[in-house]
Design an enzyme around this catalytic site. Structure first.
Site, PDB file in Angstrom:
ATOM      1  N   CYS A   2      17.244  -4.628  -0.014  1.00 37.78           N
ATOM      2  CA  CYS A   2      15.866  -4.118   0.844  1.00 37.78           C
ATOM      3  C   CYS A   2      16.107  -2.604   0.119  1.00 37.78           C
ATOM      4  O   CYS A   2      17.012  -2.316  -0.305  1.00 37.78           O
ATOM      5  CB  CYS A   2      15.728  -4.085   2.125  1.00 37.78           C
TER       6      CYS A   2
ATOM      7  N   HIS B 131      15.849   1.429  10.916  1.00 39.52           N
ATOM      8  CA  HIS B 131      17.209   1.976  10.598  1.00 39.52           C
ATOM      9  C   HIS B 131      16.370   3.108   9.436  1.00 39.52           C
ATOM     10  O   HIS B 131      15.940   2.712   8.913  1.00 39.52           O
ATOM     11  CB  HIS B 131      18.596   0.894  10.243  1.00 39.52           C
TER      12      HIS B 131
END
Length: 700
Positions: A204, A65
């Protein structure tokens, strides 16, 4: 808003044998659907994200992603591979591949949808349903969260995509309630036991997938372990801070992150497990157990970076119940906390340059045009010009992060612009304060307007920076900038004119402020006032005197407590006597927080004693005309101080006064309590429980 995934974006027979090939095949479907404008550019962004950290997850899942400028709208493509593809997971290759593409300026609604999907991937029923589905339409419907006509286990799951988006934390209270109920059911009536409480933060680099998957994994593990856990997800959609009361009630903290935890100082002083985000996804039960073990052993975490004098980060915004005054203080302190490292670096470099080359080094030629490696004057000029470069950022950083404290990231651009304008029109430190407040207020006002969904993606990257910067620029250049510059000039002239009783009175006031809360808000106000005065390439004499008085007074509390534990150790616990040894170094280094363990145990005696000593030192420093160009350093920058011997005399005098007072006051209590021995563990004789003192001492 278009559907996140359609049947055309599903490949149930993914033929790729590498993760790069898999990403390309799925990305080609996005291009064909008009969701990606540049295939190679998008794949480069995917590869760059993959280099930061492998995206394979235990359970046969690969989730490449990224956020990319080549993506037109949030999109997900799904592939199922019979051959399985290696995405770097510990348990082997993946058969389920999710390629998530988010625009660079995706709004919070889109990102919430993606985060909800990430949480679903931690549900075994959901992934089993994806493995058994035989039609692309069925897979797309499952991912969108649509219930089939015959509801199976997967269909009963909450909507993963196009259901009304809710913040990931919205389900947490219910989970906490169920955990508390199950824990209560297992208690005996005669021996009630409160549930073990954990707060966690997950984050993240991209803030789209792993952040929320880690949160879901931790919540599931906590529920199975009978632990009450609440997670703060710091993702790309922003984050809702955990209430201060929730953090205070927690028994332990878990940080699962691959980027810096925002406002980490909120969690200081608690047992802490600090790991990467994938550890929370792959082994959450171990982290829960580790947190419980640390709490049982009393392993308290050290304070977050920046807890030392002058650099402690403040909350970026106020709590819901805070009044305007409290929120204003927090906004200003946010700016100050980010500005101080620039002050420290620039000020120390300039002071060192003067020590090497003398004050005339300020007029040296640019070292870019003239630098001789063997000449001392060239090195002095180099240090001065580097320090001056750092100083040019002070006011813009102050203004930018005041606006950030008010309006989060959208406030940064107009804040920095307004701060830079303040420097160009010579509005100085005061202009930076005003520019930051105006920038934050303008952004907050713009954010109140409802905009069409089609414009939400460009609001944070185009519309808000454009409009807010223009408004702030006009106000600073044309309307209020010049009056502020005049006020700044008047204040500088006043400081230069201080002498005699006026200067001594200011020194007393600054000394009292520096010692009142030992690194807290009042201390920071005095410190910010001093550093703001020297945050120019040519500070006034009055500003240099103020800086000297502030640093001298800030050194007194820890030095006084260190001296008191040395000369009258029987008045202090064993823990306090150990803290006294460290306080010598902390005080000498200008870290006022070194006195906090003593103030926490006996505030009514320690704080007034410290304030009196600080007032004496501040007054003497001003009376002796001591000056200081360095914003930090304690005794280590004494060679750079004007009137260094008198300066040290002022510090010694204040330390002795504080020591005498605290010993006298503690001695009075000792006389009133003849049964007290003053030995280690005698909490009653020292004004506080030794267990609490130990916790404070470790935290400091």
């Amino acid at each position: 808003m278009s559907e996140l995934i359609t049947a055309d974006l599903v490949d149930l027979d993914l033929s790729a044998d590498t993760k790069e090939a898999a990403a390309r095949l799925l990305a080609e479907r996005m291009v064909e659907a008009g969701r990606v404008t540049d295939l190679d550019g998008f794949l480069a962004d995917v590869a760059a994200r993959e280099e930061q950290m492998p995206t394979g997850l235990d359970g046969g899942i690969g989730i490449p992603h990224c956020r990319s400028a080549h993506v037109t709208e949030p999109t997900l493509a799904f592939g199922r591979s019979a051959a399985r593809i290696d995405f770097g997971a510990a348990d082997g290759p993946a058969d389920l591949v999710f390629l998530i593409a988010a625009p660079a300026g995706a709004d919070s609604d889109h990102l919430t949808i993606l985060s909800s999907l990430a949480r679903q991937l931690m549900n075994a029923d959901f992934t089993d349903a994806l493995r058994s589905a035989d039609q692309p339409e069925r897979v797309a419907a499952l991912i969108r969260g649509e219930k089939p006509a015959t509801a199976g286990p997967a269909a009963a799951e909450p909507a993963a995509a196009d259901a009304a988006p809710a913040e990931p934390a919205a389900a947490e209270p219910a989970a906490s309630d169920s955990v508390a109920a199950s824990a209560a059911a297992s208690q005996t009536a005669s021996e009630p036991v409160a549930p073990f409480r954990i707060v966690a933060v997950t984050s993240c680099p991209t803030g789209i997938a792993h952040t929320y998957m880690a949160a879901e994994s931790l919540e599931n593990a906590a529920r199975e372990a009978g632990v009450e856990l609440v997670v703060e997800t710091q993702g790309s959609a922003g984050f809702d801070k955990l209430p201060a009361a929730t953090i205070a009630a927690a028994d332990a903290v878990v940080f699962a992150h691959d980027v810096e935890v925002r406002e980490k100082a909120r969690f200081a002083g608690k047992p802490t497990v600090d790991v990467g985000v994938k550890a929370a996804i792959n082994r959450p039960a171990e982290l829960i157990a580790e947190a419980r073990g640390k709490a049982a052993r009393g392993e308290i975490a050290a304070p977050a970076d920046g807890a030392a004098e002058g650099s402690a980060p403040m909350d970026a915004d106020g709590a819901a119940g805070d009044g305007f005054g409290t929120r204003l203080r927090k906004w200003l302190m946010t700016g100050v906390s980010y500005m101080v490292p620039f002050v420290a670096a620039g000020g120390l470099l300039i002071a060192l340059a003067f020590a090497i080359g003398g004050y005339e080094i300020a007029s040296a030629k640019s070292v870019a045009d003239h630098f001789v490696w063997t000449e001392t004057s060239s090195w002095a000029a180099l240090l001065f010009q580097i320090g001056s470069a750092a100083f040019t950022f002070l006011v813009p950083v102050l203004a930018g992060y005041i606006a950030y404290g008010m309006a989060d990231r959208p406030g940064l651009v107009p804040g920095f612009v307004g701060g830079y304008i303040a420097t160009t029109i010579k509005a100085g430190f005061l202009g930076g304060l005003v520019a930051g407040l105006i920038a934050g207020a303008v952004v907050m006002a713009i954010q109140r307007f409802k905009v069409p969904a089609s414009l939400r993606g460009i609001m944070p990257v185009v519309v808000i920076p454009l409009i807010s910067s223009a408004i702030v620029g006009v106000l600073m250049f044309v309307v209020i900038g010049k009056p502020i510059a005049s006020a700044q000039e008047a204040m500088t002239d006043w400081l230069n004119g201080l002498s005699g009783a006026n200067a001594i009175g200011l020194g007393v006031l600054l000394g009292l402020m520096m010692c009142f809360d030992l690194g807290g808000p009042v201390n920071k106000v005095a410190y910010a006032f001093a550093t703001g005065g020297i945050a120019v390439s040519d500070p006034s004499t009055g500003s240099l005197k103020i800086m000297a008085a502030v640093m001298a007074a800030g050194m007194v509390p820890p030095l006084a407590m260190a001296l008191a534990t040395t000369v009258r150790g029987r008045l202090f616990t064993k823990t306090e006597r150990e803290n006294g040894k460290a306080a010598w170094v902390l005080g000498a280094s200008f870290i006022s927080e070194g006195a906090i363990p003593f103030a926490a145990a006996d505030p009514l005696r320690v704080i007034p004693s410290s304030m009196v000593g600080g007032a004496v030192t501040g007054a003497l420093s001003m009376a002796f005309d001591c000056t200081l160009r360095a914003p930090h350093g304690g005794i280590f920058v004494v060679p750079l101080i004007g009137q260094p011997f008198l300066y040290l005399l002022a510090i010694v005098a204040g330390t002795v006064v504080s020591t005498g007072l605290v010993v006298f006051l503690k001695g009075l209590r000792k006389t009133a309590e003849p049964g007290a021995t003053g030995q280690a563990g005698d909490g009653a004789a020292t004004g506080g429980a030794t267990e609490d003192e130990s916790k404070v001492a470790v935290a400091v």
